[in-house]
Design an enzyme around this catalytic site. Sequence first.
Site, PDB file in Angstrom:
ATOM      1  N   ASP A   7     -11.532  34.714  -9.516  1.00 19.30           N
ATOM      2  CA  ASP A   7     -12.597  35.721  -9.584  1.00 19.30           C
ATOM      3  C   ASP A   7     -11.988  37.093  -9.330  1.00 19.30           C
ATOM      4  O   ASP A   7     -10.899  37.212  -8.753  1.00 19.30           O
ATOM      5  CB  ASP A   7     -13.701  35.450  -8.546  1.00 19.30           C
ATOM      6  N   SER A   8     -12.715  38.119  -9.761  1.00 15.65           N
ATOM      7  CA  SER A   8     -12.244  39.476  -9.521  1.00 15.65           C
ATOM      8  C   SER A   8     -12.235  39.797  -8.025  1.00 15.65           C
ATOM      9  O   SER A   8     -11.518  40.686  -7.590  1.00 15.65           O
ATOM     10  CB  SER A   8     -13.148  40.466 -10.242  1.00 15.65           C
ATOM     11  N   CYS A  70     -15.557  34.096 -12.905  1.00 16.11           N
ATOM     12  CA  CYS A  70     -15.987  35.489 -13.004  1.00 16.11           C
ATOM     13  C   CYS A  70     -16.607  35.636 -14.385  1.00 16.11           C
ATOM     14  O   CYS A  70     -15.933  35.411 -15.401  1.00 16.11           O
ATOM     15  CB  CYS A  70     -14.777  36.402 -12.863  1.00 16.11           C
ATOM     16  N   GLU A 162     -20.064  43.834  -2.157  1.00 12.93           N
ATOM     17  CA  GLU A 162     -18.675  43.832  -1.647  1.00 12.93           C
ATOM     18  C   GLU A 162     -18.560  44.711  -0.397  1.00 12.93           C
ATOM     19  O   GLU A 162     -17.796  44.431   0.502  1.00 12.93           O
ATOM     20  CB  GLU A 162     -17.675  44.310  -2.717  1.00 12.93           C
ATOM     21  N   CYS A 194     -23.603  36.689 -12.923  1.00  6.08           N
ATOM     22  CA  CYS A 194     -22.508  37.300 -12.155  1.00  6.08           C
ATOM     23  C   CYS A 194     -22.374  36.494 -10.872  1.00  6.08           C
ATOM     24  O   CYS A 194     -23.384  36.138 -10.253  1.00  6.08           O
ATOM     25  CB  CYS A 194     -22.842  38.757 -11.837  1.00  6.08           C
ATOM     26  N   HIS A 196     -21.668  37.215  -7.975  1.00  6.06           N
ATOM     27  CA  HIS A 196     -22.186  37.796  -6.737  1.00  6.06           C
ATOM     28  C   HIS A 196     -23.709  37.608  -6.597  1.00  6.06           C
ATOM     29  O   HIS A 196     -24.225  37.657  -5.487  1.00  6.06           O
ATOM     30  CB  HIS A 196     -21.900  39.301  -6.693  1.00  6.06           C
TER      31      HIS A 196
END
Length: 270
Positions: A7-8, A70, A162, A194, A196
Site C-alpha cells: 500500500d502507499s 492500494c 494519515e 480506497c 483508508h
Amino acid sequence: MAVGIFDSGLGGLTVLQAVSRRMPQVPFVYLGDNKHAPYGVRTADDVYALTTAAVDRLFDAGCDLVILACNTASAAALRRMQESWVPREKRVLGVFVPLIEALTERQWGDNSPPREVEVKHVALFATPATVASRAFQRELAFRAIGVDVEAQACGGVVDAIEEGDLILAEALVRSHVDALKRKMPDPQAAVLGCTHYPLMEDIFQDALGQDVKVYSQANLVAESLSDYLDRHPNMLGSGTESLFLTTGDPRKVSMRATQFLRRQVEFQSA
Ligand code: DGL
C-alpha cells in the site's frame, strides 16, 4: 512461503488485518510506501514508477505473489504492470476485481461474459487518481451490463486520516457524500474504493442512509485471496517470515500503525 501486501501507506493495514485473520498460517510481508504517500494526487506515470519499485522489493523478500492493497496503484498501474512488467513466474493482483465480483454476484475468478445484475446505481468513492483512471468502470464493464456508476473523488480524506485528524476526515466524508447525492440521489450500493475509507465506514453509511449497501474491500479481498491460494498453492513464495517494511521513518510509522491496528506493530526500513 510469504505473500506481499503493498500500500502507499497505512491504509492497506485494513487489508492485512483481514487476510491475516482469514489465513493465519500464511506469512505476509507488508510494505507501506509512506515516504511517497499519498498516491491519490499523483500522475499515473508516477504511481507506476513507485509501485513497480515497491513490488520489486517484495519480490526480493521472497514473495511470488503480491497484492496491491492500494486502489490507486491497482487503478493507475496494475494493468500496465501485468501487460509488460511482471516476470512470468510472479503474480501481482489488485483489489478491484474481488469487489466487482461481489457486486456483480460472481464466484471468485469467474470470467464469463458480462450479464445483467441486480444492482443498477452504484456510487464509487475513491481518490482523485483512481477516479481519473476509470479502472473501476472498465473492470465492471467486463462483468456486468446496464450499471450506472457515479464516481466521487474524495480529496483530503486520506491526508486527514494519515494525520490522525478524524474530525476533519468525517466532515470531508459528509461533504463528499452530499456532492455524490447531488449527482445520483438514490444509489443502491456504494463502493469504498480506497483502503483508508473502511476506517470511516460508519460515517459513509450514516451519510448515505441505511438503505444503501456499502461495500468495503478488506474481507472481500481476504476471501478471494484464500480461494486463489487454494487454486494456486505454488504462488506462496519462498519467504517464511511476516514482516512490516516502510520507505518512511520506521519509528513514526510503527507508532501510527500500532494505533491503527490496536496492537504492537514494528516496522523496519524497506
Ligand atoms: N491507499 C490508497 C488507495 O487505496 C489511498 C491512499 C493514497 O492516496 O495514497 O487508494
